[in-house]
Design a protein around this motif. Structure first.
Motif, PDB file in Angstrom:
ATOM      1  N   TRP A 112       0.989  -1.087   0.038  1.00 29.60           N
ATOM      2  CA  TRP A 112      -0.204  -0.059   0.236  1.00 29.60           C
ATOM      3  C   TRP A 112       0.986   1.513   0.319  1.00 29.60           C
ATOM      4  CZ3 TRP A 112      -5.414  -0.226   0.377  1.00 29.60           C
ATOM      5  CH2 TRP A 112      -6.096  -1.131   0.526  1.00 29.60           C
ATOM      6  N   ALA A 113       0.589   2.306  -0.645  1.00 26.85           N
ATOM      7  CA  ALA A 113       1.643   3.244  -0.656  1.00 26.85           C
ATOM      8  C   ALA A 113       1.325   4.226   0.487  1.00 26.85           C
ATOM      9  CB  ALA A 113       0.515   4.534  -1.840  1.00 26.85           C
ATOM     10  N   TYR A 114       0.358   3.778   1.337  1.00 33.67           N
ATOM     11  CA  TYR A 114      -0.219   4.203   3.020  1.00 33.67           C
ATOM     12  C   TYR A 114      -1.023   4.064   3.503  1.00 33.67           C
ATOM     13  CZ  TYR A 114      -2.204   7.079  -0.309  1.00 33.67           C
ATOM     14  OH  TYR A 114      -3.028   7.769  -1.322  1.00 33.67           O
ATOM     15  N   TYR A 115      -1.583   3.786   4.978  1.00 38.42           N
ATOM     16  CA  TYR A 115      -2.354   3.382   5.196  1.00 38.42           C
ATOM     17  C   TYR A 115      -3.685   4.060   5.313  1.00 38.42           C
ATOM     18  CZ  TYR A 115       0.749   0.137   7.886  1.00 38.42           C
ATOM     19  OH  TYR A 115       1.699  -0.257   8.203  1.00 38.42           O
ATOM     20  N   VAL A 116      -4.595   3.689   5.620  1.00 33.23           N
ATOM     21  CA  VAL A 116      -6.192   4.363   5.657  1.00 33.23           C
ATOM     22  C   VAL A 116      -7.184   3.872   6.196  1.00 33.23           C
ATOM     23  CG1 VAL A 116      -5.363   4.526   3.195  1.00 33.23           C
ATOM     24  CG2 VAL A 116      -7.216   3.045   3.602  1.00 33.23           C
ATOM     25  N   VAL A 117      -8.099   4.901   6.141  1.00 34.92           N
ATOM     26  CA  VAL A 117      -9.707   4.147   6.966  1.00 34.92           C
ATOM     27  C   VAL A 117     -10.240   4.661   6.240  1.00 34.92           C
ATOM     28  CG1 VAL A 117      -8.849   3.840   9.029  1.00 34.92           C
ATOM     29  CG2 VAL A 117      -9.809   5.986   8.715  1.00 34.92           C
ATOM     30  N   THR A 118     -11.743   4.621   5.483  1.00 39.31           N
ATOM     31  CA  THR A 118     -12.658   4.937   5.646  1.00 39.31           C
ATOM     32  C   THR A 118     -13.315   5.027   5.932  1.00 39.31           C
ATOM     33  OG1 THR A 118     -13.478   2.569   4.908  1.00 39.31           O
ATOM     34  CG2 THR A 118     -11.861   3.474   3.812  1.00 39.31           C
ATOM     35  N   TRP A 119     -14.249   6.524   5.644  1.00 42.85           N
ATOM     36  CA  TRP A 119     -15.630   6.512   6.618  1.00 42.85           C
ATOM     37  C   TRP A 119     -16.576   7.344   5.617  1.00 42.85           C
ATOM     38  CZ3 TRP A 119     -17.293  11.329   8.057  1.00 42.85           C
ATOM     39  CH2 TRP A 119     -18.643  11.525   8.746  1.00 42.85           C
ATOM     40  N   ASN A 120     -17.986   6.730   6.106  1.00 47.29           N
ATOM     41  CA  ASN A 120     -18.809   7.716   4.385  1.00 47.29           C
ATOM     42  C   ASN A 120     -18.641   8.053   3.156  1.00 47.29           C
ATOM     43  OD1 ASN A 120     -21.177   9.159   5.091  1.00 47.29           O
ATOM     44  ND2 ASN A 120     -20.261  11.136   5.299  1.00 47.29           N
ATOM     45  N   ASN A 121     -18.226   6.529   3.093  1.00 50.14           N
ATOM     46  CA  ASN A 121     -17.749   6.864   1.648  1.00 50.14           C
ATOM     47  C   ASN A 121     -16.295   6.996   0.805  1.00 50.14           C
ATOM     48  OD1 ASN A 121     -19.923   5.089   1.376  1.00 50.14           O
ATOM     49  ND2 ASN A 121     -21.288   6.523   0.649  1.00 50.14           N
ATOM     50  N   GLY A 122     -15.647   7.494   1.857  1.00 44.95           N
ATOM     51  CA  GLY A 122     -14.451   8.468   1.975  1.00 44.95           C
ATOM     52  C   GLY A 122     -13.064   8.343   2.019  1.00 44.95           C
ATOM     53  N   VAL A 123     -12.267   8.111   1.776  1.00 45.50           N
ATOM     54  CA  VAL A 123     -11.021   7.645   2.015  1.00 45.50           C
ATOM     55  C   VAL A 123      -9.650   8.226   2.848  1.00 45.50           C
ATOM     56  CG1 VAL A 123      -8.965   6.047   1.031  1.00 45.50           C
ATOM     57  CG2 VAL A 123     -11.163   5.823  -0.255  1.00 45.50           C
ATOM     58  N   TYR A 124      -9.168   7.898   3.722  1.00 48.50           N
ATOM     59  CA  TYR A 124      -8.863   9.442   4.542  1.00 48.50           C
ATOM     60  C   TYR A 124      -6.865   8.443   4.687  1.00 48.50           C
ATOM     61  CZ  TYR A 124     -12.621  11.547   5.282  1.00 48.50           C
ATOM     62  OH  TYR A 124     -14.018  11.981   5.524  1.00 48.50           O
ATOM     63  N   LYS A 125      -6.069   8.803   4.336  1.00 48.99           N
ATOM     64  CA  LYS A 125      -4.828   8.778   5.412  1.00 48.99           C
ATOM     65  C   LYS A 125      -4.746   9.311   6.602  1.00 48.99           C
ATOM     66  CE  LYS A 125       0.018   9.844   3.435  1.00 48.99           C
ATOM     67  NZ  LYS A 125       1.101  10.606   3.131  1.00 48.99           N
ATOM     68  N   ILE A 126      -4.148   8.054   6.745  1.00 44.61           N
ATOM     69  CA  ILE A 126      -3.632   8.023   8.569  1.00 44.61           C
ATOM     70  C   ILE A 126      -2.630   8.744   8.679  1.00 44.61           C
ATOM     71  CG2 ILE A 126      -2.824   6.588  10.251  1.00 44.61           C
ATOM     72  CD1 ILE A 126      -5.147   4.740   9.432  1.00 44.61           C
ATOM     73  N   THR A 127      -2.705   9.615   9.278  1.00 42.57           N
ATOM     74  CA  THR A 127      -1.070  10.556   9.240  1.00 42.57           C
ATOM     75  C   THR A 127      -0.406   9.833  10.967  1.00 42.57           C
ATOM     76  OG1 THR A 127      -2.355  12.706  10.664  1.00 42.57           O
ATOM     77  CG2 THR A 127      -2.547  12.582   8.230  1.00 42.57           C
ATOM     78  N   ASP A 128       0.370  11.060  11.845  1.00 38.50           N
ATOM     79  CA  ASP A 128       1.394  10.526  13.114  1.00 38.50           C
ATOM     80  C   ASP A 128       0.810  11.814  14.079  1.00 38.50           C
ATOM     81  OD1 ASP A 128       2.500   7.827  11.938  1.00 38.50           O
ATOM     82  OD2 ASP A 128       4.077   8.415  10.898  1.00 38.50           O
TER      83      ASP A 128
END
Length: 116
Positions: A29-45
């Motif tokens: 994967w290019a980065y870690y993600v979570v999804t919510w409300n049909n959107g894709v969110y990149k997890i930050t530190d």
């Protein structure tokens, strides 16, 4: 005796070459993600402390990269991980993930949506 030893060695080499010993491929994967409300969110530190309310829970965890991403999915966090609204930030742009008592900001990736 020599002939049967030679045949045995050749048979062993042939059988070894014919077996499928390919190791499973690791997904990248290019980065870690979570999804919510049909959107894709990149997890930050980045840690956040001003949290309003719980908005969801991860239902699907997988490291298998595919063309389709489901809603309430993560490639980092296990099922049951909680998602939160960050105070004074729009959930269409940022949400928080609770990990071991720490809230981490996740930023929405423009143009990426979950599968219907």
């Amino acid at each position: 005796m020599k002939r049967s030893l030679g045949v045995s060695v050749m048979l062993l080499v042939f059988l070894t070459a014919c077996t499928n010993t390919k190791a499973p491929e690791l997904q990248s994967w290019a980065y870690y993600v979570v999804t919510w409300n049909n959107g894709v969110y990149k997890i930050t530190d980045e840690k956040v402390t001003e949290i309003e309310e719980e908005i969801g829970t991860i239902n699907i965890y997988s490291t298998n990269e595919s063309g389709e991403i489901s809603n309430l999915f993560s490639n980092k966090y296990k099922e049951g991980t909680k998602l939160y609204k960050i105070a004074d930030l729009d959930t269409n742009e940022h949400i928080a993930v609770l990990d071991n008592g720490i809230y981490y900001r996740s930023d929405r990736l423009v143009g990426m949506k979950t599968s219907p």
